[in-house]
Write a protein that holds these residues in place. Structure first.
Motif, PDB file in Angstrom:
ATOM      1  N   PHE A  70       0.843  -1.196   0.000  1.00 24.46           N
ATOM      2  CA  PHE A  70       0.000   0.000   0.000  1.00 24.46           C
ATOM      3  C   PHE A  70       0.881   1.250   0.000  1.00 24.46           C
ATOM      4  N   PRO A  71       1.576   1.527  -1.094  1.00 33.12           N
ATOM      5  CA  PRO A  71       2.453   2.701  -1.143  1.00 33.12           C
ATOM      6  C   PRO A  71       1.660   3.996  -1.095  1.00 33.12           C
ATOM      7  N   LYS A  72       2.356   5.073  -0.819  1.00 30.36           N
ATOM      8  CA  LYS A  72       1.707   6.383  -0.824  1.00 30.36           C
ATOM      9  C   LYS A  72       1.151   6.693  -2.200  1.00 30.36           C
ATOM     10  N   SER A  73      -0.046   7.245  -2.232  1.00 34.68           N
ATOM     11  CA  SER A  73      -0.639   7.664  -3.496  1.00 34.68           C
ATOM     12  C   SER A  73      -0.064   9.011  -3.905  1.00 34.68           C
ATOM     13  N   ASP A  74       0.106   9.184  -5.196  1.00 37.77           N
ATOM     14  CA  ASP A  74       0.646  10.452  -5.690  1.00 37.77           C
ATOM     15  C   ASP A  74      -0.450  11.460  -6.008  1.00 37.77           C
ATOM     16  N   ARG A  75      -1.704  11.112  -5.772  1.00 31.26           N
ATOM     17  CA  ARG A  75      -2.782  12.043  -6.138  1.00 31.26           C
ATOM     18  C   ARG A  75      -2.709  13.338  -5.320  1.00 31.26           C
ATOM     19  N   ILE A  76      -2.402  13.194  -4.032  1.00 33.17           N
ATOM     20  CA  ILE A  76      -2.234  14.387  -3.209  1.00 33.17           C
ATOM     21  C   ILE A  76      -0.800  14.885  -3.292  1.00 33.17           C
ATOM     22  N   LEU A 322      -7.870  15.290  19.129  1.00 35.20           N
ATOM     23  CA  LEU A 322      -8.981  16.103  18.636  1.00 35.20           C
ATOM     24  C   LEU A 322      -8.646  16.844  17.348  1.00 35.20           C
ATOM     25  N   TYR A 323      -7.406  17.299  17.235  1.00 32.17           N
ATOM     26  CA  TYR A 323      -7.006  18.097  16.075  1.00 32.17           C
ATOM     27  C   TYR A 323      -5.690  17.565  15.496  1.00 32.17           C
ATOM     28  N   PRO A 324      -5.715  16.341  14.955  1.00 32.54           N
ATOM     29  CA  PRO A 324      -4.479  15.795  14.373  1.00 32.54           C
ATOM     30  C   PRO A 324      -3.998  16.704  13.250  1.00 32.54           C
ATOM     31  N   PRO A 325      -2.748  17.163  13.287  1.00 31.89           N
ATOM     32  CA  PRO A 325      -2.288  18.127  12.282  1.00 31.89           C
ATOM     33  C   PRO A 325      -2.475  17.638  10.844  1.00 31.89           C
ATOM     34  N   VAL A 326      -2.183  16.364  10.583  1.00 32.50           N
ATOM     35  CA  VAL A 326      -2.413  15.798   9.250  1.00 32.50           C
ATOM     36  C   VAL A 326      -3.705  14.995   9.324  1.00 32.50           C
ATOM     37  N   PRO A 327      -4.807  15.503   8.750  1.00 31.53           N
ATOM     38  CA  PRO A 327      -6.104  14.872   8.978  1.00 31.53           C
ATOM     39  C   PRO A 327      -6.338  13.603   8.181  1.00 31.53           C
ATOM     40  N   MET A 328      -5.667  13.461   7.031  1.00 34.10           N
ATOM     41  CA  MET A 328      -5.878  12.285   6.194  1.00 34.10           C
ATOM     42  C   MET A 328      -4.585  11.884   5.504  1.00 34.10           C
ATOM     43  N   MET A 329      -4.421  10.566   5.313  1.00 30.09           N
ATOM     44  CA  MET A 329      -3.293  10.013   4.582  1.00 30.09           C
ATOM     45  C   MET A 329      -3.861   9.104   3.488  1.00 30.09           C
ATOM     46  N   VAL A 330      -3.226   9.092   2.325  1.00 24.97           N
ATOM     47  CA  VAL A 330      -3.753   8.327   1.195  1.00 24.97           C
ATOM     48  C   VAL A 330      -2.730   7.300   0.733  1.00 24.97           C
ATOM     49  N   ARG A 331      -3.157   6.052   0.702  1.00 27.87           N
ATOM     50  CA  ARG A 331      -2.348   4.960   0.166  1.00 27.87           C
ATOM     51  C   ARG A 331      -3.049   4.397  -1.075  1.00 27.87           C
TER      52      ARG A 331
END
Length: 452
Positions: A70-76, A322-331
């Protein structure tokens, strides 16, 4: 009891065009309310399918058990390449592994102790700057927390305070970059080859080039100091002199510029966001603010004193929930998968959302409430193990996670010891997420010097 602010969710069904518009304005309010309860949700576009996963077992599978599948997606990531180049934040496979083998030793073992004097000095400088504004009038503090976090980065990485001329230029250029760079561009929704135009704003490209030119100057200066034997023993020197144990190679200047850019982005932007929210939560919970201030009386320039800040650490940990600095990660899937009895094809986007996982109401007690005592409860301990990923998890866990926790706790303790913070009733912050979880109209607080 009033709960900390949380974005309103979008309607259950919206058109793709509407979703793209909402997403561009704010990642969080573009999502439906069901994600706070669902174990998995599917989203379809004409170009690809994405799946947000809140099931802890699936999160563990993606991040820890089978990360290479599940590598990092390049879309973001494609939207960040003008600044970050081929940094460790964007790479995958053997390139990423080589980069981590060179970077990780700088953050291992006693290196945290070595960087502590610079962190403590930056915290003292932040108190001195804010003391000049501590008149009780409403103040926007995100600028101050950004300044403090940038100061920490420059002091620990290159042994220079933010007041250094070139450090100030990088900081100013980075603020311009943040204003011009959306998280969403064409690559996020339309697949295409690397040469496909990304339609970056001219300001985005220009500020990215400025930042990279300035970082290149700092890096070349440091190489000169290393060659002549007078370089300070800081993080930059450690990274630039470390050879990959498998290949024997060191980073080139271009590679080091890529890494410094992500250190600045991740280490400065995320720390500033977390500190702003932590100060707001203390301002709205004065009983916790007083506990942090009392505990901070024991903080000194001795690294060992940090271990005594147990309440402060729990407050900062709760802030990151409550406020994770990075809200989403994409694989991205590389082979056929079956998640919760659903067949998933290669190329699908797997979204791991600390924002939703940290507030999953089937996992956490009082998920939207501010409660630093939760970390001593059975529920808190279980969720911390299974559903708490502010720094990601597994092999790709943030290499500076330990550093960030020390920095955040020290800055928070120093500021709470020096000032009494109060909220501004007419300016309740509205969380929005672009690169990180920030506020729509700034973080406004009143603060005065403590007299106790």
């Amino acid at each position: 009891m009033t709960l900390p602010p949380k974005p309103a969710a979008r309607p259950e069904k919206v058109s793709l065009w509407r979703y793209m518009k909402l997403f561009r304005a704010d990642i969080l309010s573009a999502q439906p309310a069901k994600l706070y309860r669902a174990w998995m949700a599917e989203f379809r576009t004409p170009f690809f399918r994405s799946y947000l996963i809140n099931d802890p077992s699936l999160v563990k599978r993606v991040l820890q058990e089978r990360p290479d599948d599940f590598p990092k997606s390049d879309r973001i990531g494609a939207g960040l390449r003008p600044l970050l180049g081929n940094s460790v934040f964007l790479t995958n496979g053997e390139v990423w592994k080589r980069q981590r083998r060179i970077i990780d030793p700088a953050f291992e073992g006693g290196r945290l102790r070595d960087t502590y004097p610079a962190i403590y000095a930056a915290s003292e400088a932040a108190v001195d700057r804010m003391m000049k504004r501590a008149d009780g009038a409403p103040q926007e503090i995100e600028g101050e927390t950004s300044h403090a976090a940038a100061d920490v980065i420059f002091r620990t990485l290159f042994s220079m305070p933010i007041e250094d001329q070139i450090a100030t230029q990088v900081f100013d250029a980075f603020k311009a970059y943040q204003r011009s760079q959306p998280i969403l561009n064409l690559a996020a929704f339309v697949p295409g080859p690397a040469w496909m135009p990304r339609f970056f704003k001219s300001e985005t490209k220009a500020t990215a080039q400025t930042i990279r030119r300035l970082i290149t100057t700092i890096t070349r200066n440091r190489l000169h100091e290393i060659e002549h034997g007078w370089a300070p023993d800081d993080l930059a020197t450690k990274i630039m002199t470390t050879r990959d144990p498998q290949t024997g190679q060191k980073f080139t200047v271009e590679e080091m510029v890529d890494q410094v850019a992500i250190f600045f982005l991740a280490g400065h932007e995320t720390s500033a966001a977390a500190l702003s929210w932590a100060l707001y939560l203390l301002a709205t919970h004065p009983e916790w603010q007083d506990q942090v201030a009392a505990e901070a009386a024991s903080l000194t320039d001795d690294f060992g004193s940090v271990s005594k800040l147990k309440v402060t650490r729990d407050v900062f940990r709760e802030t990151l929930r409550l406020y994770p600095p990075v809200p989403m990660m994409v694989r991205e899937t590389t082979c056929p998968e079956t998640f919760r009895d659903r067949a998933i094809k290669p190329g699908a986007q797997m979204i791991l959302s600390p924002w939703h996982l940290h507030r999953q109401n089937r996992l956490w007690d009082n998920p939207d409430g501010f409660d630093p005592t939760r970390w001593g409860t059975e529920n808190g301990k279980t969720c911390q193990r299974d559903a708490y990923i502010p720094f990601s998890a597994g092999p790709r866990v943030c290499t500076g996670a330990g550093f960030a926790m020390i920095e955040g706790v020290v800055l928070l303790a120093q500021l709470a010891r020096a000032f009494r913070f109060e909220p501004v009733a007419e300016k309740v912050p509205q969380p929005v997420a672009h690169l990180t979880v920030r506020t729509a109209h700034g973080m406004w607080l009143r603060f005065v010097p403590r007299d106790d």
